[in-house]
Design a protein around this motif. Structure first.
Motif, mmCIF file in Angstrom:
data_model
loop_
_atom_site.group_PDB
_atom_site.id
_atom_site.type_symbol
_atom_site.label_atom_id
_atom_site.label_comp_id
_atom_site.label_asym_id
_atom_site.label_seq_id
_atom_site.Cartn_x
_atom_site.Cartn_y
_atom_site.Cartn_z
ATOM 1 N N ASP A 22 0.829 -1.209 0.000
ATOM 2 C CA ASP A 22 0.000 0.000 0.000
ATOM 3 C C ASP A 22 0.861 1.256 0.000
ATOM 4 O O ASP A 22 0.543 2.232 -0.685
ATOM 5 N N ALA A 23 1.952 1.231 0.734
ATOM 6 C CA ALA A 23 2.860 2.383 0.751
ATOM 7 C C ALA A 23 3.535 2.551 -0.610
ATOM 8 O O ALA A 23 3.801 3.678 -1.039
ATOM 9 N N CYS A 24 3.784 1.452 -1.287
ATOM 10 C CA CYS A 24 4.480 1.498 -2.579
ATOM 11 C C CYS A 24 3.552 1.820 -3.746
ATOM 12 O O CYS A 24 4.018 2.242 -4.810
ATOM 13 N N MET A 25 2.251 1.643 -3.561
ATOM 14 C CA MET A 25 1.293 1.900 -4.645
ATOM 15 C C MET A 25 1.303 3.370 -5.064
ATOM 16 O O MET A 25 0.938 3.689 -6.191
ATOM 17 N N GLU A 26 1.737 4.242 -4.182
ATOM 18 C CA GLU A 26 1.765 5.677 -4.475
ATOM 19 C C GLU A 26 3.039 6.106 -5.194
ATOM 20 O O GLU A 26 3.157 7.253 -5.616
ATOM 21 N N LEU A 27 3.993 5.200 -5.311
ATOM 22 C CA LEU A 27 5.276 5.550 -5.916
ATOM 23 C C LEU A 27 5.183 5.564 -7.431
ATOM 24 O O LEU A 27 4.440 4.781 -8.034
ATOM 25 N N ASP A 28 5.976 6.439 -8.055
ATOM 26 C CA ASP A 28 6.041 6.441 -9.516
ATOM 27 C C ASP A 28 7.088 5.414 -9.968
ATOM 28 O O ASP A 28 7.776 4.796 -9.148
ATOM 29 N N GLU A 29 7.201 5.237 -11.284
ATOM 30 C CA GLU A 29 8.111 4.217 -11.824
ATOM 31 C C GLU A 29 9.558 4.449 -11.416
ATOM 32 O O GLU A 29 10.287 3.504 -11.116
ATOM 33 N N GLU A 30 9.978 5.712 -11.401
ATOM 34 C CA GLU A 30 11.352 6.012 -11.006
ATOM 35 C C GLU A 30 11.579 5.636 -9.546
ATOM 36 O O GLU A 30 12.605 5.046 -9.197
ATOM 37 N N GLN A 31 10.638 5.968 -8.692
ATOM 38 C CA GLN A 31 10.771 5.636 -7.274
ATOM 39 C C GLN A 31 10.769 4.124 -7.053
ATOM 40 O O GLN A 31 11.506 3.617 -6.213
ATOM 41 N N LEU A 32 9.940 3.402 -7.813
ATOM 42 C CA LEU A 32 9.930 1.936 -7.690
ATOM 43 C C LEU A 32 11.266 1.332 -8.098
ATOM 44 O O LEU A 32 11.601 0.223 -7.698
ATOM 45 N N GLY A 33 12.041 2.076 -8.869
ATOM 46 C CA GLY A 33 13.370 1.622 -9.271
ATOM 47 C C GLY A 33 14.459 1.949 -8.270
ATOM 48 O O GLY A 33 15.631 1.621 -8.491
ATOM 49 N N THR A 34 14.095 2.554 -7.147
ATOM 50 C CA THR A 34 15.067 2.932 -6.119
ATOM 51 C C THR A 34 15.763 1.707 -5.544
ATOM 52 O O THR A 34 15.123 0.712 -5.197
ATOM 53 N N HIS A 132 12.848 -8.892 3.567
ATOM 54 C CA HIS A 132 12.610 -8.048 2.399
ATOM 55 C C HIS A 132 11.657 -6.884 2.687
ATOM 56 O O HIS A 132 11.814 -5.813 2.096
ATOM 57 N N ARG A 133 10.705 -7.065 3.579
ATOM 58 C CA ARG A 133 9.871 -5.907 3.974
ATOM 59 C C ARG A 133 10.743 -4.832 4.602
ATOM 60 O O ARG A 133 10.581 -3.636 4.328
ATOM 61 N N SER A 134 11.683 -5.255 5.428
ATOM 62 C CA SER A 134 12.596 -4.297 6.064
ATOM 63 C C SER A 134 13.428 -3.557 5.022
ATOM 64 O O SER A 134 13.635 -2.342 5.118
ATOM 65 N N GLN A 135 13.894 -4.275 4.024
ATOM 66 C CA GLN A 135 14.689 -3.647 2.961
ATOM 67 C C GLN A 135 13.866 -2.612 2.198
ATOM 68 O O GLN A 135 14.352 -1.521 1.895
ATOM 69 N N ILE A 136 12.613 -2.944 1.902
ATOM 70 C CA ILE A 136 11.744 -1.996 1.193
ATOM 71 C C ILE A 136 11.479 -0.780 2.075
ATOM 72 O O ILE A 136 11.501 0.357 1.584
ATOM 73 N N CYS A 137 11.259 -0.987 3.352
ATOM 74 C CA CYS A 137 11.035 0.147 4.263
ATOM 75 C C CYS A 137 12.257 1.056 4.317
ATOM 76 O O CYS A 137 12.135 2.278 4.370
ATOM 77 N N THR A 138 13.442 0.472 4.274
ATOM 78 C CA THR A 138 14.668 1.271 4.223
ATOM 79 C C THR A 138 14.695 2.106 2.956
ATOM 80 O O THR A 138 15.014 3.304 2.994
ATOM 81 N N ALA A 139 14.350 1.502 1.827
ATOM 82 C CA ALA A 139 14.329 2.236 0.563
ATOM 83 C C ALA A 139 13.282 3.349 0.596
ATOM 84 O O ALA A 139 13.527 4.458 0.095
ATOM 85 N N LEU A 140 12.126 3.083 1.182
ATOM 86 C CA LEU A 140 11.099 4.122 1.293
ATOM 87 C C LEU A 140 11.626 5.316 2.088
ATOM 88 O O LEU A 140 11.400 6.472 1.720
ATOM 89 N N THR A 141 12.327 5.030 3.161
ATOM 90 C CA THR A 141 12.888 6.088 4.001
ATOM 91 C C THR A 141 13.847 6.964 3.211
ATOM 92 O O THR A 141 13.850 8.188 3.360
ATOM 93 N N LEU A 143 13.599 7.726 0.230
ATOM 94 C CA LEU A 143 12.777 8.571 -0.647
ATOM 95 C C LEU A 143 12.010 9.631 0.135
ATOM 96 O O LEU A 143 11.275 10.422 -0.455
ATOM 97 N N GLY A 144 12.152 9.617 1.460
ATOM 98 C CA GLY A 144 11.409 10.553 2.290
ATOM 99 C C GLY A 144 9.986 10.104 2.554
ATOM 100 O O GLY A 144 9.154 10.887 2.996
ATOM 101 N N VAL A 145 9.705 8.832 2.290
ATOM 102 C CA VAL A 145 8.372 8.267 2.523
ATOM 103 C C VAL A 145 8.387 7.552 3.862
ATOM 104 O O VAL A 145 9.259 6.715 4.121
ATOM 105 N N GLU A 146 7.440 7.895 4.709
ATOM 106 C CA GLU A 146 7.316 7.244 6.015
ATOM 107 C C GLU A 146 6.869 5.797 5.802
ATOM 108 O O GLU A 146 5.800 5.549 5.238
ATOM 109 N N PRO A 147 7.692 4.818 6.197
ATOM 110 C CA PRO A 147 7.272 3.427 6.014
ATOM 111 C C PRO A 147 6.078 3.111 6.907
ATOM 112 O O PRO A 147 5.910 3.734 7.970
#
Length: 169
Positions: A22-34, A132-141, A143-147
């Motif tokens: 749900d947190a990642c659904m708001e990301l654009d293609e570039e952000q998903l490539g982070t 892997h959830r932890s890794q994605i949360c790190t990547a979100l952080t 990007l300035g996105v609150e995991p």
């Protein structure tokens, strides 16, 4: 009726993964490539890997009663829908008469195989998701996105089974 002993563990596993989606659904293609050093890969690739591996764990532990998926061809919404379906699938697997010592074989596309007991496979499924959830949360952080809050306590509190009690006044 009592619930399988690992029902909460796998309920949390699916719930937490869906919260990350749900947190990642708001990301654009570039952000998903982070990507972040020390993690599996991009957010997109990690989501694909997480769901694809979970589908494989289900396939093996269910004795082939669930389907394998081609996660590489799936978009984020399709991956989320697939993960959502894992809630009932894991519940069904856990409700069966599992023998934690029963050795299951996973046959790979390249002809190799891996033998491991059910208990190890279940532990790996949970560990893999958490990692892997932890890794994605790190990547979100980065990007300035609150995991999202994906703690097991949060999972228990969402349906009122974990209650915080204040000290007496």
């Amino acid at each position: 009726m009592s619930r399988p002993s690992l029902d909460d563990a796998f309920g949390h596993h699916v719930w937490a993964t869906l919260r990350v989606f749900d947190a990642c659904m708001e990301l654009d293609e570039e952000q998903l490539g982070t990507t972040v050093p020390g993690t599996y890969g991009s957010i997109r690739d990690t989501l694909r890997h997480l769901v694809g591996a979970d589908a494989s764990y289900l396939f093996v532990t269910s004795g082939g009663r669930t389907s394998r998926i081609d996660e590489e061809r799936m978009n984020i919404a399709e991956l989320r829908a697939e993960m959502s379906s894992h809630a009932d699938a894991w519940t069904s697997v856990l409700a069966s008469d599992l023998d934690p010592e029963a050795v299951l074989v996973r046959h790979r596309d390249d002809g190799s195989a891996m033998e491991a007991p059910v208990g190890i496979r279940l532990a790996q499924a949970l560990h893999h998701g958490t990692d892997h959830r932890s890794q994605i949360c790190t990547a979100l952080t980065t990007l300035g996105v609150e995991p999202p809050s994906i703690d097991v306590w949060d999972f228990g509190a969402k349906d009122g089974r974990v209650v915080e009690i204040s000290p007496p006044a």
